[in-house]
Design an enzyme around this catalytic site. Sequence first.
Site, short mmCIF file in Angstrom:
data_model
loop_
_atom_site.label_atom_id
_atom_site.label_comp_id
_atom_site.label_asym_id
_atom_site.label_seq_id
_atom_site.Cartn_x
_atom_site.Cartn_y
_atom_site.Cartn_z
N HIS A 109 3.28 -12.57 -4.16
CA HIS A 109 3.49 -12.19 -2.75
C HIS A 109 4.10 -13.35 -1.98
O HIS A 109 5.25 -13.30 -1.60
CB HIS A 109 2.16 -11.74 -2.12
N HIS A 128 -4.11 -13.20 0.66
CA HIS A 128 -4.11 -11.82 1.17
C HIS A 128 -4.71 -10.88 0.13
O HIS A 128 -4.49 -9.69 0.16
CB HIS A 128 -2.69 -11.38 1.53
S1 FES Z 1 0.14 -14.90 -1.16
FE1 FES Z 1 -1.10 -13.82 -2.55
S2 FES Z 1 -1.54 -11.97 -1.58
FE2 FES Z 1 -0.28 -13.01 -0.20
#
Ligand code: FES
Length: 178
Positions: A109, A128
């Site tokens: 992500h 997140h």
């Molecule tokens: S950086 Fe891993 S869920 Fe957002």
Amino acid sequence: MKETPCPASCCEQRCDTVKLTRRDLVAATGLGVSGTLLQQVYAAPSGPQDKAYPSLKIADLDSLKPDVPVAFNYPDETSPAVLIRLRAAALGGVGPGNSVVAFSQLCTHKGCPVSYRPERKLMICPCHWSTFDPAKSGQMVIGQASQALPQIQLRVQGNAIYAEGVTGLIFGRHTNML
Ligand code: FES
């Protein structure tokens, strides 16, 4: 068969030329065939690999304890990764019962470092809460990420485990080998 250049405006990766037939294009635009073909035609590559991956010894098999991760860097010192001996067979696993796997530690992500949680048998990002399954090639289970964790390709020789490649693109890179 017609050669069509990759639609480079969709990303910053320099994809190889994609070969399409008229039938491919008709099908991919939704005239009766699922999105699977589109995914195959424009599947995100792991980036051009001009350099060969290094072969890096990570650990000795007999030193691994189930569910105790071993940190290492691959394919270079700036790329954190983790080796885990799971308690059951895993896709892409090597060693006893095909249970030893390794992954980039950078969440797909936004690049936070994921960690292995043995009580859940999952790799979890603290930023997140994207969650990845190390037994299923790092497939995302839930969360903000849209891609699996890049899996480190392993080879066992005698008692030694070597890293020798990466499947998937490491977060923040245009190509895994810089
Ligand atoms: S950086 Fe891993 S869920 Fe957002």
